[in-house]
Design an enzyme around this catalytic site. Structure first.
Site, PDB file in Angstrom:
ATOM      1  CG  ASN A 162      -1.841   1.108   1.345  1.00 46.38           C
ATOM      2  OD1 ASN A 162      -1.466   2.242   1.070  1.00 46.38           O
ATOM      3  ND2 ASN A 162      -3.069   0.831   1.719  1.00 46.38           N
ATOM      4  CG  HIS A 165       1.466   4.793   4.489  1.00 44.65           C
ATOM      5  ND1 HIS A 165       0.675   5.123   5.562  1.00 44.65           N
ATOM      6  CD2 HIS A 165       1.112   3.537   4.130  1.00 44.65           C
ATOM      7  CE1 HIS A 165      -0.110   4.103   5.848  1.00 44.65           C
ATOM      8  NE2 HIS A 165       0.133   3.124   4.996  1.00 44.65           N
ATOM      9  CG  HIS A 198      -8.354   4.038   0.994  1.00 44.31           C
ATOM     10  ND1 HIS A 198      -8.540   3.901   2.351  1.00 44.31           N
ATOM     11  CD2 HIS A 198      -9.570   4.363   0.491  1.00 44.31           C
ATOM     12  CE1 HIS A 198      -9.800   4.147   2.647  1.00 44.31           C
ATOM     13  NE2 HIS A 198     -10.455   4.441   1.530  1.00 44.31           N
ATOM     14  NE  ARG A 200      -8.510   7.358   4.188  1.00 47.51           N
ATOM     15  CZ  ARG A 200      -9.334   7.055   5.182  1.00 47.51           C
ATOM     16  NH1 ARG A 200     -10.479   7.709   5.328  1.00 47.51           N
ATOM     17  NH2 ARG A 200      -9.035   6.103   6.034  1.00 47.51           N
ATOM     18  NE  ARG A 204      -7.976  11.227   5.365  1.00 49.29           N
ATOM     19  CZ  ARG A 204      -8.389  10.701   6.511  1.00 49.29           C
ATOM     20  NH1 ARG A 204      -7.568  10.017   7.260  1.00 49.29           N
ATOM     21  NH2 ARG A 204      -9.629  10.862   6.906  1.00 49.29           N
ATOM     22  CD  GLU A 225      -7.136  -0.347   1.211  1.00 46.07           C
ATOM     23  OE1 GLU A 225      -7.405   0.652   1.895  1.00 46.07           O
ATOM     24  OE2 GLU A 225      -6.186  -1.100   1.463  1.00 46.07           O
ATOM     25  CB  THR A 256      -9.220   1.564   7.266  1.00 40.52           C
ATOM     26  OG1 THR A 256      -8.835   2.178   6.050  1.00 40.52           O
ATOM     27  CG2 THR A 256     -10.573   0.930   7.123  1.00 40.52           C
ATOM     28  CD  GLU A 306      -7.069  -6.155   3.208  1.00 36.78           C
ATOM     29  OE1 GLU A 306      -7.337  -5.750   2.055  1.00 36.78           O
ATOM     30  OE2 GLU A 306      -6.358  -5.519   4.009  1.00 36.78           O
ATOM     31  CG  HIS A 346      -5.247  -1.909   9.150  1.00 34.63           C
ATOM     32  ND1 HIS A 346      -4.764  -1.274  10.259  1.00 34.63           N
ATOM     33  CD2 HIS A 346      -5.836  -0.955   8.381  1.00 34.63           C
ATOM     34  CE1 HIS A 346      -5.060   0.021  10.171  1.00 34.63           C
ATOM     35  NE2 HIS A 346      -5.707   0.237   9.048  1.00 34.63           N
TER      36      HIS A 346
HETATM   37  N1  PXP Z   1      -5.710  -3.093   4.288  1.00 37.17           N
HETATM   38  C1  PXP Z   1      -6.616  -2.093   4.365  1.00 37.17           C
HETATM   39  C2  PXP Z   1      -8.027  -2.384   3.998  1.00 37.17           C
HETATM   40  C3  PXP Z   1      -6.238  -0.791   4.757  1.00 37.17           C
HETATM   41  O1  PXP Z   1      -7.151   0.186   4.838  1.00 37.17           O
HETATM   42  C4  PXP Z   1      -4.872  -0.550   5.047  1.00 37.17           C
HETATM   43  C5  PXP Z   1      -4.431   0.830   5.465  1.00 37.17           C
HETATM   44  O2  PXP Z   1      -4.549   1.729   4.437  1.00 37.17           O
HETATM   45  C6  PXP Z   1      -3.968  -1.629   4.930  1.00 37.17           C
HETATM   46  C7  PXP Z   1      -4.419  -2.880   4.583  1.00 37.17           C
HETATM   47  C8  PXP Z   1      -2.503  -1.448   5.208  1.00 37.17           C
HETATM   48  O3  PXP Z   1      -2.310  -1.162   6.549  1.00 37.17           O
HETATM   49  P1  PXP Z   1      -0.899  -0.665   7.052  1.00 37.17           P
HETATM   50  O4  PXP Z   1      -0.618   0.617   6.376  1.00 37.17           O
HETATM   51  O5  PXP Z   1      -1.089  -0.529   8.531  1.00 37.17           O
HETATM   52  O6  PXP Z   1       0.086  -1.736   6.697  1.00 37.17           O
END
Ligand code: PXP
Length: 395
Positions: A162, A165, A198, A200, A204, A225, A256, A306, A346
């Protein structure tokens, strides 16, 4: 009931998943082509085991596993019976725990190994008669353990990264750097099997431009996402990612927070799944590891779930972490057995990922924050390679 699991000792139900033990024992009967037999597995403590060891083998002290074949006359079928008795496998949970600790293994793995060992004894294998037989039994144990572990999974667990960030840092300055699209390319070059973003509603971090560019540039898989929102659904249908993951979205949250409530939003989710399926886009539902949500997910027609690993990762004690892990393991089994494909994610980091990656029901892990934060210190390429290595080793 081809398999009976009896517990004659005080065990923490979070420590030992008897459902898994039962499933594995049934699988042993099927894999050995003796589905017409029953077998009983008894979990006991050291004192009880020492009693059996003395009585039947004239040996002092406990042992890890003892097998008692049913014997010829009892293995006959009596009128009214449909299954033959193979025998009993006794396992001392206390000894199993000690051995697991010494061998630096999960207790579940140790129990499976002892189960297989005991089962092979019931089939007539022996390691005390000769070295040749001992080696043959050892080889067979290793082979069966490997087959048992891989029986469910068609593919290895993969890493999807992901890159939200990276976009968060860019948006903090409101300029064009760092670019999540470039980050995605580096992740792919370092071995990522997929990219997750994601989009949003409040934009953001990830912007529309990122999603369109990623669609054109990445070579692996794009997982978008998104919330169940009319605007974002429109963008998804236009972009055509390789899959979408529906997540709950709140303006106030930092990330999330929990899984989707599939039951409360069943109608909206089902409609979105229908639309996406029509467009050839598989849908995943991000849910807590909860049996009721999994059953509801099956009813929506989604392809994947998931499982939210946040509570497991945030646990502050080992006991709490074990409890949360067991919920993930059981939920993944339930989802898999219900025909869903299973991903997880997550909060996973360099310490918590291996255990989840080792589950043979999970296809893909979605990880962002841990990798991007490590990249600040070691570089993105290395951060991805290190996480990939953890997942590959656990497979
Ligand atoms: N899965 C989902 C559905 C998420 O919303 C996120 C966070 O954006 C992640 C996985 C990844 O989480 P992390 O950034 O804590 O590894």
């Amino acid at each position: 009931m081809p398999v009976t699991i009896s517990i004659s000792t005080d065990i923490d139900s979070y420590e030992i998943c008897t459902d898994t033990l039962e499933k594995n024992t049934k699988w042993l009967l099927t894999a050995s082509k003796i589905k017409d037999h029953t077998v009983s597995v008894v979990l006991l403590d050291d004192a009880q085991m020492a009693g059996f060891n003395k009585k039947y083998r004239n040996k002092d002290g406990p042992t890890n596993v003892l097998s008692f074949p049913a014997g010829d006359e009892t293995s006959q079928m009596f009128p009214g019976e449909s299954l033959k008795d193979l025998g009993d496998i006794l396992i001392s949970v206390e000894t199993a725990k000690r051995e697991a600790q010494n061998e630096k293994k999960q207790l579940a793995r140790k129990l499976d190994e002892l189960l297989i060992h005991g089962f092979l004894h019931l089939l007539g294998h022996d390691h005390e008669r000769s070295e040749k037989e001992a080696l043959a039994m050892w080889d067979e144990e290793k082979r069966i353990y490997k087959d048992m572990k891989h029986r469910r999974r068609k593919t290895m667990t993969h890493l999807a990264i992901n890159v939200d960030h990276v976009a968060t840092i860019r948006q903090a300055r409101g300029i064009t750097e760092p670019d999540p699209v470039l980050a995605a390319g580096i992740c792919e070059l370092a071995g990522a099997a997929g990219i997750v973003v994601h989009l949003r509603e409040d934009r953001r971090h990830i912007q529309d431009r990122d999603v369109y560019l990623l669609r054109d540039t990445i070579k692996t898989k794009l997982n978008l996402e998104m919330a169940v929102s009319k605007e974002i659904i429109g963008i998804a249908l236009d972009v055509k990612p390789d899959m979408i993951t529906l997540v709950p979205e709140k303006r106030q949250e930092l990330t999330t927070e929990g899984g989707l409530d599939v039951i409360a939003n069943e109608k909206k989710i089902r409609k979105t799944v229908e639309k996406m399926n029509k467009a050839g886009i598989p849908v995943s539902l991000f849910i807590d590891p909860d049996a009721v949500q999994i059953e509801a997910a099956v009813d929506t027609g989604a392809t994947f779930v998931e499982l939210h690993t946040g509570c497991y990762c945030d646990a502050t004690t080992e006991k709490e972490r074990d409890q949360e892990f067991l919920l993930i393991e059981r939920s993944a089994e339930l989802a898999f057995d219900s025909g869903l494909r299973v991903n997880a994610g997550h909060g996973l980091d360099y310490l918590t990922t291996a255990r989840v990656a080792a589950l043979n029901t999970i296809e893909e892990l979605s990880i962002g924050h841990a990798i991007i934060t490590r990249a600040v210190f070691v570089g993105l390429d290395q951060a991805v390679r290190e996480m990939n290595e953890i997942i590959m080793r656990a497979n």
